[in-house]
Design a protein around this motif. Sequence first.
Motif, mmCIF file in Angstrom:
data_model
loop_
_atom_site.group_PDB
_atom_site.id
_atom_site.type_symbol
_atom_site.label_atom_id
_atom_site.label_comp_id
_atom_site.label_asym_id
_atom_site.label_seq_id
_atom_site.Cartn_x
_atom_site.Cartn_y
_atom_site.Cartn_z
ATOM 1 N N THR A 51 14.812 79.078 -35.304
ATOM 2 C CA THR A 51 13.739 79.626 -34.472
ATOM 3 C C THR A 51 13.936 81.116 -34.250
ATOM 4 O O THR A 51 13.104 81.764 -33.649
ATOM 5 C CB THR A 51 13.677 78.913 -33.105
ATOM 6 O OG1 THR A 51 14.946 79.030 -32.466
ATOM 7 C CG2 THR A 51 13.308 77.461 -33.260
ATOM 8 N N CYS A 69 5.832 73.929 -36.075
ATOM 9 C CA CYS A 69 6.113 75.369 -36.120
ATOM 10 C C CYS A 69 4.896 76.179 -35.710
ATOM 11 O O CYS A 69 4.997 77.148 -34.969
ATOM 12 C CB CYS A 69 6.555 75.789 -37.519
ATOM 13 S SG CYS A 69 8.220 75.280 -37.904
ATOM 14 N N ASP A 89 6.649 79.903 -33.623
ATOM 15 C CA ASP A 89 7.906 80.508 -34.062
ATOM 16 C C ASP A 89 7.663 81.559 -35.133
ATOM 17 O O ASP A 89 6.707 81.502 -35.886
ATOM 18 C CB ASP A 89 8.853 79.445 -34.618
ATOM 19 C CG ASP A 89 9.467 78.619 -33.512
ATOM 20 O OD1 ASP A 89 9.338 79.013 -32.342
ATOM 21 O OD2 ASP A 89 10.075 77.586 -33.817
#
Length: 80
Positions: free
Chosen positions: A20, A50, A55
């Motif tokens: 991340t 995601c 991220d």
Amino acid sequence: AIVQHVMGTTFSNTFWTGMTGTGLQIDGGHEVMVEESWFSECYWDDSKTCTDRGDDSVAVQINGNDHYLHNVIVFDYVKK
């Protein structure tokens, strides 16, 4: 993973996923080698996770001299 002030460390035939922030950060040292490796923030089947969490990762961050990457693939939701 953070690697600091090492000499001649080799990461070979590795698969990095789930990052991340930064997948591999190399600080200082000399001749760290990353070869035949894959970096991905998420698996293809987990790409919605995601996207939802927003991220924005970095696969490999090199802070030093004389390190190298050979035959490294960066894919799926990481800054290139």
